[in-house]
Design an enzyme around this catalytic site. Structure first.
Site, PDB file in Angstrom:
ATOM      1  N   THR A 124       4.268   4.571  -9.818  1.00 18.54           N
ATOM      2  CA  THR A 124       2.869   4.723 -10.232  1.00 18.54           C
ATOM      3  C   THR A 124       2.802   4.959 -11.738  1.00 18.54           C
ATOM      4  O   THR A 124       2.025   4.311 -12.447  1.00 18.54           O
ATOM      5  CB  THR A 124       2.208   5.899  -9.481  1.00 18.54           C
ATOM      6  OG1 THR A 124       2.248   5.624  -8.078  1.00 18.54           O
ATOM      7  CG2 THR A 124       0.767   6.101  -9.919  1.00 18.54           C
ATOM      8  N   CYS A 168      -4.932   4.120   5.226  1.00 17.09           N
ATOM      9  CA  CYS A 168      -4.911   5.556   5.416  1.00 17.09           C
ATOM     10  C   CYS A 168      -5.155   6.230   4.068  1.00 17.09           C
ATOM     11  O   CYS A 168      -4.932   7.410   3.886  1.00 17.09           O
ATOM     12  CB  CYS A 168      -3.585   5.991   6.002  1.00 17.09           C
ATOM     13  SG  CYS A 168      -2.222   4.962   5.472  1.00 17.09           S
TER      14      CYS A 168
END
Ligand SMILES: *Cc1c(COP(=O)(O)O)cnc(C)c1O
Length: 412
Positions: free
Chosen positions: A76, A336
């Protein structure tokens, strides 16, 4: 022999840290605890040596020079540094203005690419988000067609995390080099599983993550090309000037040592591992699709990773499906990422309908997956789908030859 439950088939979400990696990390907690930035004593030098070794191990896995490796907290951060750092460095106009440069990406990228790109759209950059075809593969031609005179950056992942499809990275890289455009690839699902050579594959910036390749969580790296062409980035995290000024902060020495060891192990074992997992995946897919009708494997049939499969099951409901196979850890086609049960945006971008997207399961095999686990999984999934369909009036109607798309549903 009975299989041990639950079974872990979610290696694309994260992998267990290899015990050999844990072993290699321990000295970096217990003995060599110096700050590698301490240049004036032995504690610091010894830590720096550990970091140096790890840097070489990471570089070797992808055919890079060790000076081209920047350690980060994971993919990330690597993606954020690559995308925002390159955009800021190669912007054609200063902050606050419009039309500061054109950036190309794709709709089924990871959020850790899409969200930084969306941020850049707010900051005055022009964005093209390529819509993938039904097979999920982004080709060099698609990128070529989207290129403009003011394109400054292309970011296309190497392998997709939900469906495992492989994009035409070497060709996209070649195209970018022809046009003098910086090329970043999020290779988090690719590196450690497939042979990688940043030079032959024409990559300028490459993100990778420890915990997707049997290393620890919270550590990753960004490859930054230094020659032909030299790529420069604006730092995002500023401070002590570590990592040649591109990523400040005291280095996570144990994590970095673990990442290095994980890379070394992958380099040694990936070919045999890939072959073993490919056979298991084929068995898994054939076992399921051979015993059930109305199932579909998502993504290109061949151009995908060996260890991952994403299958949609018609006439079953996603949540019931997850419940029915709850002693197998898999990932569902419902995002999710939020409390709301949205169907996966990746599957939607391929044109998979909401119902099928909801009832999809991603199963990703890993280093410790066994034949017995695959057998158990096949049995369990087939049984679950058959049972759920017995309760499904839609499946009955379908089998009676009723075209469900023509049914006029009565509102109550
Ligand atoms: C897991 C993943 C990420 C995020 O990596 P972290 O190291 O967890 O930050 C980014 N991109 C892809 C394709 C991934 O699979």
């Amino acid at each position: 022999m009975a299989v041990k439950l639950p079974i872990y088939l979610d290696n694309a979400a994260t992998t267990r840290t290899d015990p050999r990696v844990v072993e290699a990390m321990l000295p970096a907690f217990n003995d060599t605890y110096g700050n590698p930035g301490s240049r004036n004593h032995r504690f610091g030098w010894e830590s720096e040596e550990l970091v140096d070794t790890a840097r070489r191990q990471v570089a070797d896995l992808i055919g890079a020079d060790r000076k081209e490796i920047i350690f980060t907290s994971g993919a990330t951060e690597s993606n954020n540094l690559a995308i925002k750092g390159a955009a800021s460095m190669y912007a054609t106009k200063p902050a606050g203005e419009k039309n500061r440069g054109h950036i190309i990406t794709a709709a089924h990228e990871h959020k850790a690419v899409l969200d930084p790109v969306k941020r850049l759209a707010k900051d005055g950059f022009d964005i093209t988000i390529l819509e993938p075809p039904a097979d999920g593969v982004i080709t060099a031609q698609m990128v070529k067609d989207a290129m403009r005179d003011d394109t400054i950056l292309v970011t296309i992942m190497w392998a997709n995390n939900e469906i495992g499809t492989i994009n035409e990275v070497p060709d996209i890289g070649a195209l970018c080099h022809e046009r003098g455009v910086v090329f970043h690839t999020d290779a988090t699902q690719w590196v450690g599983k497939m042979p990688t050579d940043v030079n032959k594959d024409n990559v300028d910036l490459l993100s990778l993550s420890g915990h997707k390749m049997y290393g620890p969580k919270g550590v990753g790296a960004l490859y930054v090309r230094r020659r032909r062409p030299r790529v420069r980035l604006t730092a995002i995290i500023e401070g002590g000037g570590q990592e040649r000024g591109m990523r400040s902060g005291t280095l996570n020495v144990p994590g970095i040592v673990g990442l290095g060891k994980a890379c070394e192990l992958c380099a040694l074992e990936m070919d045999a591992e890939r072959e073993r997992l490919y056979k298991l995946r084929v068995k898994l897919e054939q076992g399921i699709t051979g015993q059930l009708d109305h199932v579909q494997i998502n993504g290109h049939a061949e151009k995908r990773l060996a260890h991952l499969t994403n299958i949609s099951y018609g006439f079953v409901e996603g949540e019931s499906m997850m419940m029915a196979v709850k002693d197998i850890a898999v990932s569902s086609g419902s995002a999710c990422t939020s409390a709301s049960l949205e169907p996966s945006y990746v599957l939607k971008s391929l044109g998979v309908g909401d119902d099928l997207a909801h009832s999809s399961l991603r199963m990703s095999l890993g280093r410790w997956s066994t034949d017995e686990e695959v057998d158990y999984t096949i049995g369990k999934v087939v049984e679950a789908v058959k049972k759920l369909r017995e309760l499904s009036p839609l499946y009955d109607m379908h089998n009676e030859g009723i075209d469900l798309s023509k049914v006029e549903w009565q509102a109550h």
